[in-house]
Design a protein around this motif. Structure first.
Motif: not given
Length: 227
Positions: A106-113
């Motif tokens: 997603x959007x060429x990245x990763x997501x975390x808090x």
């Protein structure tokens, strides 16, 4: 001229020289000498003609043999070339068919808090660190690839991190790779690499979003809780 004919001529002229018949002990007649000489001459001429015809026939057959050999060589070369081309094409086709695409993130990245940029973002719902009593900051680096059912692996993504909740000691994060329902690897499975420094990452196993079973390596979110 063959040796046996030379011998006959030698005997004939020897007795002619001595003018005596070896059996009758009489002078050899000139008529007899002429007849024998004619027979010998005829044999010599016939053999000479025969040899000439044989040599001519051999010379005529040589180009045919050479042409046949050249044709065989050309056919063999063409067959070998065609076989090599087919083999190369088959190899290229096999190589192309086993190429696995890297993860579609997603959007060429990763997501975390994090407090600063993902605490309330639309892609950050439910992303929490489940261990809030860790002895140290998480500070882990991640990298991903895809693998098909035959074990063929794609190229890896860039390295992401360090993953942490600011400067707290929170650990074991939930990480998003795609929107809900999305699979970063399509019909293939995700491979996850993690480490404390970007140059030393190793493959790991993780849990699902609910942290109640091992991740299926296809969903959009996983929980890194299997240390």
């Amino acid at each position: 001229m063959p040796l046996d004919l030379n011998f006959i001529i030698f005997i004939l002229f020897y007795y002619n020289k001595n003018k005596m018949d070896p059996v009758l002990q009489k002078p050899t007649s000139k008529k007899f000498i002429i007849i024998v000489s004619s027979i010998i001459l005829f044999i010599c001429i016939s053999m000479s003609i025969g040899m000439s015809l044989l040599i001519k026939q051999n010379k005529e057959e040589e180009p045919t043999s050479t042409t046949a050999s050249a044709s065989t060589t050309t056919s063999t070369s063409a067959s070998t070339s065609a076989s090599t081309t087919t083999s190369t094409s088959a190899s290229a086709s096999t190589s192309a068919s086993t190429t696995v695409s890297p993860p579609n993130l997603l959007n060429n990245t990763i997501y975390w808090q994090t407090k600063n940029d993902c605490g309330t973002g639309q892609n950050c719902g439910g992303l929490v660190f489940i261990d809030i009593n860790s002895s140290r900051p998480w500070n882990k680096y991640y990298q991903f690839s895809c693998e098909d059912s035959n074990g063929n692996e794609s190229s890896r993504t860039q390295v992401f991190g360090p993953v942490r909740y600011d400067n707290t000691n929170y650990g074991k994060p939930k990480i998003r790779l795609q929107t809900d329902g999305g699979n970063p690897c399509g019909n293939n499975k995700l491979k996850i690499y993690r480490g404390n420094i970007p140059s030393q990452l190793s493959q790991i196993k993780v849990n699902n979003f609910g942290n109640n079973a091992e991740f299926n390596y296809k969903d959009a979110i996983f929980t890194d809780s299997l240390e």
